[in-house]
Motif scaffolding. Sequence first.
Motif, mmCIF file in Angstrom:
data_model
loop_
_atom_site.group_PDB
_atom_site.id
_atom_site.type_symbol
_atom_site.label_atom_id
_atom_site.label_comp_id
_atom_site.label_asym_id
_atom_site.label_seq_id
_atom_site.Cartn_x
_atom_site.Cartn_y
_atom_site.Cartn_z
ATOM 1 N N GLY A 129 10.643 -13.774 -24.492
ATOM 2 C CA GLY A 129 9.490 -14.619 -24.734
ATOM 3 C C GLY A 129 9.461 -15.789 -23.787
ATOM 4 O O GLY A 129 9.680 -15.620 -22.590
ATOM 5 N N GLY A 153 11.145 -17.215 -20.462
ATOM 6 C CA GLY A 153 10.681 -16.948 -19.112
ATOM 7 C C GLY A 153 10.475 -18.235 -18.359
ATOM 8 O O GLY A 153 10.536 -18.279 -17.135
ATOM 9 N N GLY A 187 2.318 -15.454 -14.057
ATOM 10 C CA GLY A 187 1.931 -14.044 -14.153
ATOM 11 C C GLY A 187 1.985 -13.564 -15.590
ATOM 12 O O GLY A 187 1.063 -12.895 -16.071
ATOM 13 N N ARG A 204 10.932 -10.617 -17.841
ATOM 14 C CA ARG A 204 10.576 -11.872 -18.502
ATOM 15 C C ARG A 204 9.099 -11.922 -18.891
ATOM 16 O O ARG A 204 8.482 -12.972 -18.857
ATOM 17 C CB ARG A 204 10.948 -13.062 -17.598
ATOM 18 C CG ARG A 204 12.429 -13.109 -17.225
ATOM 19 C CD ARG A 204 13.090 -14.414 -17.516
ATOM 20 N NE ARG A 204 12.394 -15.530 -16.938
ATOM 21 C CZ ARG A 204 12.592 -15.993 -15.705
ATOM 22 N NH1 ARG A 204 13.450 -15.411 -14.918
ATOM 23 N NH2 ARG A 204 11.945 -17.049 -15.279
ATOM 24 N N HIS A 205 8.558 -10.780 -19.307
ATOM 25 C CA HIS A 205 7.212 -10.806 -19.856
ATOM 26 C C HIS A 205 7.256 -11.441 -21.238
ATOM 27 O O HIS A 205 8.240 -11.280 -21.961
ATOM 28 C CB HIS A 205 6.643 -9.384 -19.964
ATOM 29 C CG HIS A 205 5.998 -8.924 -18.699
ATOM 30 N ND1 HIS A 205 4.840 -9.484 -18.220
ATOM 31 C CD2 HIS A 205 6.359 -7.980 -17.796
ATOM 32 C CE1 HIS A 205 4.512 -8.893 -17.083
ATOM 33 N NE2 HIS A 205 5.425 -7.984 -16.793
ATOM 34 N N LEU A 206 6.177 -12.158 -21.569
ATOM 35 C CA LEU A 206 6.123 -12.776 -22.890
ATOM 36 C C LEU A 206 6.031 -11.681 -23.943
ATOM 37 O O LEU A 206 5.257 -10.736 -23.797
ATOM 38 C CB LEU A 206 4.914 -13.703 -22.995
ATOM 39 C CG LEU A 206 4.904 -14.890 -22.016
ATOM 40 C CD1 LEU A 206 3.588 -15.626 -22.101
ATOM 41 C CD2 LEU A 206 6.043 -15.835 -22.266
ATOM 42 N N ALA A 207 6.850 -11.816 -24.971
ATOM 43 C CA ALA A 207 6.886 -10.791 -26.009
ATOM 44 C C ALA A 207 7.297 -11.422 -27.324
ATOM 45 O O ALA A 207 7.834 -12.520 -27.352
ATOM 46 C CB ALA A 207 7.887 -9.697 -25.635
ATOM 47 N N ALA A 222 7.505 -10.752 -12.880
ATOM 48 C CA ALA A 222 7.988 -10.925 -14.261
ATOM 49 C C ALA A 222 8.570 -9.604 -14.786
ATOM 50 O O ALA A 222 9.524 -9.609 -15.561
ATOM 51 C CB ALA A 222 6.854 -11.385 -15.162
ATOM 52 N N ALA A 254 2.926 -11.295 -12.395
ATOM 53 C CA ALA A 254 3.229 -10.320 -13.450
ATOM 54 C C ALA A 254 4.159 -9.222 -12.927
ATOM 55 O O ALA A 254 5.049 -8.758 -13.637
ATOM 56 C CB ALA A 254 1.937 -9.716 -13.981
ATOM 57 N N VAL A 309 6.519 -16.326 -12.164
ATOM 58 C CA VAL A 309 6.855 -15.359 -13.216
ATOM 59 C C VAL A 309 6.174 -15.793 -14.523
ATOM 60 O O VAL A 309 5.567 -14.992 -15.234
ATOM 61 C CB VAL A 309 8.391 -15.256 -13.399
ATOM 62 C CG1 VAL A 309 8.740 -14.704 -14.768
ATOM 63 C CG2 VAL A 309 8.991 -14.358 -12.320
ATOM 64 N N MET A 369 13.224 -7.701 -22.367
ATOM 65 C CA MET A 369 12.017 -8.538 -22.403
ATOM 66 C C MET A 369 12.353 -9.840 -23.090
ATOM 67 O O MET A 369 13.158 -9.873 -23.969
ATOM 68 C CB MET A 369 10.925 -7.893 -23.244
ATOM 69 C CG MET A 369 10.525 -6.540 -22.845
ATOM 70 S SD MET A 369 10.101 -6.417 -21.148
ATOM 71 C CE MET A 369 10.740 -4.807 -20.855
#
Lengths: 424, 201
Positions: B3, B6, A274, B98-101, B93, B90, A271, B1
């Motif tokens: 940062g 994650g 990605g 849990r995408h980076l933001a 995620a 991705a 995760v 979301m």
Amino acid sequence: MGWLAGLGLTLATLLGAPLFVILSLLTVIGFLADGQDAAILFTEFVKIAEQPMFIAIPLFTFAGYLMAESKTSVRLIDLTKALVGWLPGGVAIVALLSCAFFTVFTGVSGVTVIALGGLLLPALLREGYPERFALGLLTTGGSRGLLFPPSLPIIIYGVIAQVDIGKLFIAGVVPGVLDLAAALILCLMLGGRGPSERVPFRLDEAWRALKAAAWEIPVPFIIFGGIYGGFLTAAEAAVTMALYVFIVEVFIYKDLHWRRDVPRVIRESMVLVGGILIIIGAALGLTNLLVDREVPDQLFQAIQPFITNKITFLLVLNVFLLVVAALLDVFSAILVVLPLILPLAANYGVDPVHLGIVFLMNLEIGYSLPPMGLNLFVASFRFNQPIMALYRATLPFLVATLVVLALVTYVPSISLWLLGVVQP
Amino acid sequence: MTGPLGAALPSDTPEGASERGRLELPLLAPLFRLDRLLVALEVGILGLLLAGMIFLGLGQVVLREFFQSGWTWADALLRHLVLLAGLFGAMTATHARRHLAMDALVRVLPEAARRWSEVMVEAVSGATCIWLMVIVVPYLRDELAHGGEEVAFGITQAQFQLAFPVALAVMAFRFCLLALNDGLLLCFPRAEAALLRERGN
């Protein structure tokens, strides 16, 4: 129309839209506005499959997660306690070293505070350390160690800046040791007042702790020995470490069950991988657009009248990066900001390896910097403390690291001299 | 979301708690089941990709150090496996939110505003993935038509890149599902209250 798109993107960014979405939109809209094919985004994205350095990212991350999810933290604390617990400020030093070591292998991610905080906070309080001191030490400990190999932010900096990762690993050692030394002095100054008597050194205890961690102790040597012995590239060191750690944690220590735990570790680590790689892909597209539009050159022309020399540039860079780091996480900060900073730094004659160390130290501090540093929020959740209490607690540790940052920024040889001695 | 959390142990983090505590409308249950099925598949593929990377990387070291040889195709294949791992990671995620933001502002927003902003962000992200898919499909069609360079075992670069539309489609599906679910929960507070009561029991 352009300003409307800009406003929308700014709003979406502030409201927490994934960075890959923002960067992709910026790139696609930019190329379309220039009358070019938006698919350039993907021709840039696939460059991930052209550079061997990228291989290190998933494998070091996987190995780090295996260690984070096993009982490495307990063995690590036991070992450092047995070896240095007898020193004045012993338990604080144990906490400091354990946090740094753990951060190196698990990446700067809040995981150190989560995994070690619960073990170390009660231990520090039991030994009579003031709560504020213990909270400050552990909160800032979540990012200390970032400069030591094979921390993921160093690798990502190397990938984006096209700098040899082996050189960056070496350059980070002296600044990293200085950073630890500054925190150590603080531990002796602040922690030495109240704590109860020291733990006496016992050879049998040290031997037991060494034996318990015997399989994990070689990990740094595999990486260092492999890369600097000339046997392995950084990517191959990552492959070797991933396999070694997998065998050790799953089949020797049996901390992780291959069916129950390993899929979870794969999922969690990938995760993150990605999340990082998709931003790198989008950032590659955006960098192409920026270079196409000569944005770095224009930026340089714009700041040149105000920033006339390297020293001023580094000062402004430090302030800028501290603000960026308090708002963005370490990976996003590297991926988004670095492509703009690199050409500017080159124009001012800053060595890219030195820039890397300065860049990463700023991010390390920013991680615990009020009001938005991420470590503060993780620690607030983990220790059930109001965020304001953590602002106060981290202050002395931040000041100590800022002093080291100033030294590292203005004396490049602190980062670079070891490169003259050990060539990767 | 979220940062960089994650990277933290999910069950111990605030984000982990929110992932665990996500309410799902019964109306959308089949879609959430499909979502979980896809995640299981992705994790299996990611495991295979990791195993493949370790096998190829180590194989190259052993062949080079002990036999002064190597597989000519292995390095290119290894690098393409990294690209695939990134895309599949991705997708997962997106499921885990849990995408980076940059979530600094969201952290200090009041609860209702935060939830509405989440719905908006999910909808924008879903639409973006669909747009990117519209861009990548004709590009890939051209690349496939030209044949392109072979990576290994007769598989070309363009064939590896087919993972792009797959990843974008799965991410678009997940973002839209989340936006729909979270939006409906906000619009129908009674349904949300009933779900919370059910969970309490």
